[in-house]
Design a protein around this motif. Structure first.
Motif, PDB file in Angstrom:
ATOM      1  N   TYR A  13       0.849  -1.182   0.000  1.00  0.00           N
ATOM      2  CA  TYR A  13       0.000   0.000   0.000  1.00  0.00           C
ATOM      3  C   TYR A  13       0.889   1.237   0.000  1.00  0.00           C
ATOM      4  N   ASP A  14       0.559   2.198  -0.866  1.00  0.00           N
ATOM      5  CA  ASP A  14       1.396   3.384  -1.031  1.00  0.00           C
ATOM      6  C   ASP A  14       2.829   2.924  -1.308  1.00  0.00           C
ATOM      7  N   SER A  15       3.766   3.237  -0.428  1.00  0.00           N
ATOM      8  CA  SER A  15       5.150   2.803  -0.648  1.00  0.00           C
ATOM      9  C   SER A  15       5.562   1.697   0.322  1.00  0.00           C
ATOM     10  N   GLN A  16       4.592   1.177   1.082  1.00  0.00           N
ATOM     11  CA  GLN A  16       4.880   0.143   2.072  1.00  0.00           C
ATOM     12  C   GLN A  16       4.760  -1.245   1.440  1.00  0.00           C
ATOM     13  N   ILE A  17       5.865  -1.928   1.262  1.00  0.00           N
ATOM     14  CA  ILE A  17       5.869  -3.258   0.662  1.00  0.00           C
ATOM     15  C   ILE A  17       5.503  -4.301   1.716  1.00  0.00           C
ATOM     16  N   ILE A  18       4.527  -5.155   1.398  1.00  0.00           N
ATOM     17  CA  ILE A  18       4.147  -6.225   2.323  1.00  0.00           C
ATOM     18  C   ILE A  18       4.583  -7.593   1.827  1.00  0.00           C
ATOM     19  N   VAL A  19       4.838  -7.715   0.549  1.00  0.00           N
ATOM     20  CA  VAL A  19       5.388  -8.958   0.010  1.00  0.00           C
ATOM     21  C   VAL A  19       6.172  -8.616  -1.249  1.00  0.00           C
ATOM     22  N   LYS A  20       7.321  -9.286  -1.428  1.00  0.00           N
ATOM     23  CA  LYS A  20       8.156  -8.958  -2.583  1.00  0.00           C
ATOM     24  C   LYS A  20       8.741 -10.222  -3.200  1.00  0.00           C
ATOM     25  N   ASN A  21       9.232 -10.039  -4.403  1.00  0.00           N
ATOM     26  CA  ASN A  21       9.895 -11.114  -5.144  1.00  0.00           C
ATOM     27  C   ASN A  21       8.989 -12.332  -5.355  1.00  0.00           C
ATOM     28  N   LEU A  22       7.723 -12.067  -5.702  1.00  0.00           N
ATOM     29  CA  LEU A  22       6.811 -13.160  -6.037  1.00  0.00           C
ATOM     30  C   LEU A  22       7.031 -13.561  -7.495  1.00  0.00           C
ATOM     31  N   ASN A  23       7.243 -14.846  -7.705  1.00  0.00           N
ATOM     32  CA  ASN A  23       7.389 -15.385  -9.056  1.00  0.00           C
ATOM     33  C   ASN A  23       6.528 -16.639  -9.181  1.00  0.00           C
ATOM     34  N   PHE A  24       5.554 -16.587 -10.066  1.00  0.00           N
ATOM     35  CA  PHE A  24       4.712 -17.755 -10.286  1.00  0.00           C
ATOM     36  C   PHE A  24       4.010 -17.629 -11.630  1.00  0.00           C
ATOM     37  N   SER A  25       3.478 -18.734 -12.102  1.00  0.00           N
ATOM     38  CA  SER A  25       2.713 -18.730 -13.346  1.00  0.00           C
ATOM     39  C   SER A  25       1.503 -19.645 -13.195  1.00  0.00           C
ATOM     40  N   VAL A  26       0.470 -19.324 -13.945  1.00  0.00           N
ATOM     41  CA  VAL A  26      -0.777 -20.092 -13.906  1.00  0.00           C
ATOM     42  C   VAL A  26      -1.162 -20.445 -15.334  1.00  0.00           C
ATOM     43  N   GLY A  27      -1.253 -21.735 -15.617  1.00  0.00           N
ATOM     44  CA  GLY A  27      -1.559 -22.184 -16.960  1.00  0.00           C
ATOM     45  C   GLY A  27      -2.983 -22.692 -17.110  1.00  0.00           C
ATOM     46  N   LYS A  28      -3.343 -23.004 -18.314  1.00  0.00           N
ATOM     47  CA  LYS A  28      -4.682 -23.507 -18.609  1.00  0.00           C
ATOM     48  C   LYS A  28      -4.962 -24.784 -17.830  1.00  0.00           C
ATOM     49  N   GLY A  29      -6.080 -24.805 -17.133  1.00  0.00           N
ATOM     50  CA  GLY A  29      -6.493 -25.982 -16.385  1.00  0.00           C
ATOM     51  C   GLY A  29      -5.908 -26.093 -14.992  1.00  0.00           C
ATOM     52  N   ASP A  30      -5.044 -25.147 -14.593  1.00  0.00           N
ATOM     53  CA  ASP A  30      -4.473 -25.187 -13.247  1.00  0.00           C
ATOM     54  C   ASP A  30      -5.535 -24.862 -12.199  1.00  0.00           C
ATOM     55  N   TYR A  31      -5.272 -25.307 -10.983  1.00  0.00           N
ATOM     56  CA  TYR A  31      -6.094 -24.965  -9.819  1.00  0.00           C
ATOM     57  C   TYR A  31      -5.101 -24.492  -8.764  1.00  0.00           C
ATOM     58  N   LEU A  32      -4.914 -23.182  -8.687  1.00  0.00           N
ATOM     59  CA  LEU A  32      -3.939 -22.588  -7.773  1.00  0.00           C
ATOM     60  C   LEU A  32      -4.637 -22.087  -6.522  1.00  0.00           C
ATOM     61  N   CYS A  33      -4.170 -22.528  -5.364  1.00  0.00           N
ATOM     62  CA  CYS A  33      -4.646 -21.989  -4.093  1.00  0.00           C
ATOM     63  C   CYS A  33      -3.574 -21.077  -3.509  1.00  0.00           C
ATOM     64  N   ILE A  34      -4.000 -19.881  -3.115  1.00  0.00           N
ATOM     65  CA  ILE A  34      -3.112 -18.907  -2.482  1.00  0.00           C
ATOM     66  C   ILE A  34      -3.389 -18.942  -0.989  1.00  0.00           C
ATOM     67  N   VAL A  35      -2.385 -19.295  -0.200  1.00  0.00           N
ATOM     68  CA  VAL A  35      -2.542 -19.422   1.241  1.00  0.00           C
ATOM     69  C   VAL A  35      -1.511 -18.555   1.942  1.00  0.00           C
ATOM     70  N   GLY A  36      -1.710 -18.346   3.249  1.00  0.00           N
ATOM     71  CA  GLY A  36      -0.761 -17.559   4.016  1.00  0.00           C
ATOM     72  C   GLY A  36      -1.430 -16.883   5.189  1.00  0.00           C
TER      73      GLY A  36
END
Length: 239
Positions: A13-36
């Motif tokens: 938010y604004d200039s406050q980073i809460i998560v960085k260096n995320l690298n991922f990809s989502v392809g056709k037919g994938d089922y991705l769950c985001i947890v944390g």
């Protein structure tokens, strides 16, 4: 080529980073769950994928023919949404707005799409009912039908079973899994780690330790092992 690819993504938010260096990809037919953990940036990531918020760094790219207006979205269910004074038909049909362009009305093809998705979600008999008079599970089916009017490719779901009882939760998970089997790519935020491991093909874990990989790889990771320890020893993990 992947539908969605995130490269060195930083969120906040604004200039406050809460998560960085995320690298991922989502392809056709994938089922991705985001947890944390709470506050780790899951909903911020969802809004960034929808281009409702700009990343603080890195980039998100789309491919394999996916257009920005071809992503369906089921947001977190709020009190305001639950009390929305419109008919089921009006809400589901509104999912076709992105298809109208400059037209001020819905055409016959869009109305048929809305009717088909209502039937798909088993809510055709609720067509003329007021949305706010429905149960929580019925409301979620209405919103899912609406999201399906916007896409045949990718669905983004933010805590789609929050507040639902166990039986309705199971029904909702079955509906989502069925859509995935039909070829729709699912990206879902969930606090339900057990369900994530049951249904997902891939897991993105956001927190102090970021993980992206297949479900089996997650179980072998540090975050996944913590879950296994909780299952075997009764020690609850912080998810």
């Amino acid at each position: 080529m992947a539908f969605i690819t995130a490269t060195d993504l930083s969120l906040g938010y604004d200039s406050q980073i809460i998560v960085k260096n995320l690298n991922f990809s989502v392809g056709k037919g994938d089922y991705l769950c985001i947890v944390g953990e709470n506050g780790s940036g899951k909903t911020t990531l969802m809004k960034t994928l929808l281009h409702l918020r700009e990343p603080l760094g890195g980039q998100i790219s789309t491919g394999d023919g996916l257009k920005e207006n071809e992503i369906g979205y089921l947001p977190q269910h709020t009190v305001v949404q639950r009390d929305f004074p419109a008919s089921v038909w009006e809400i589901v049909l509104s999912g076709c707005q992105g298809r109208c362009g400059l037209r001020p009305f819905y055409n016959s093809e869009e109305k048929k799409l809305a009717a088909d998705n209502m039937e798909r979600m088993g809510i055709t008999d609720l067509k003329d009912r007021c949305y706010r008079e429905l149960s929580g599970g019925q409301q979620q089916r209405v919103l899912l039908a609406r999201a399906l009017c916007a896409t045949r490719k990718v669905l983004l779901l933010d805590e789609p079973v929050a507040g639902l009882d166990p039986f309705v939760t199971s029904q909702m998970y079955d509906l989502i899994k069925g859509l995935n089997k039909e070829g729709i790519t699912i990206i879902m935020i969930s606090h339900d780690i057990a369900a994530a491991l049951k249904y997902a093909t891939h897991i993105l874990h956001i927190g102090d330790n970021v993980f992206f990989g297949t479900r089996d790889e997650y179980l072998e990771s540090e975050s996944g092992r913590r879950f296994a320890e909780w299952q075997n020893g009764g020690e609850k993990i912080d998810e």
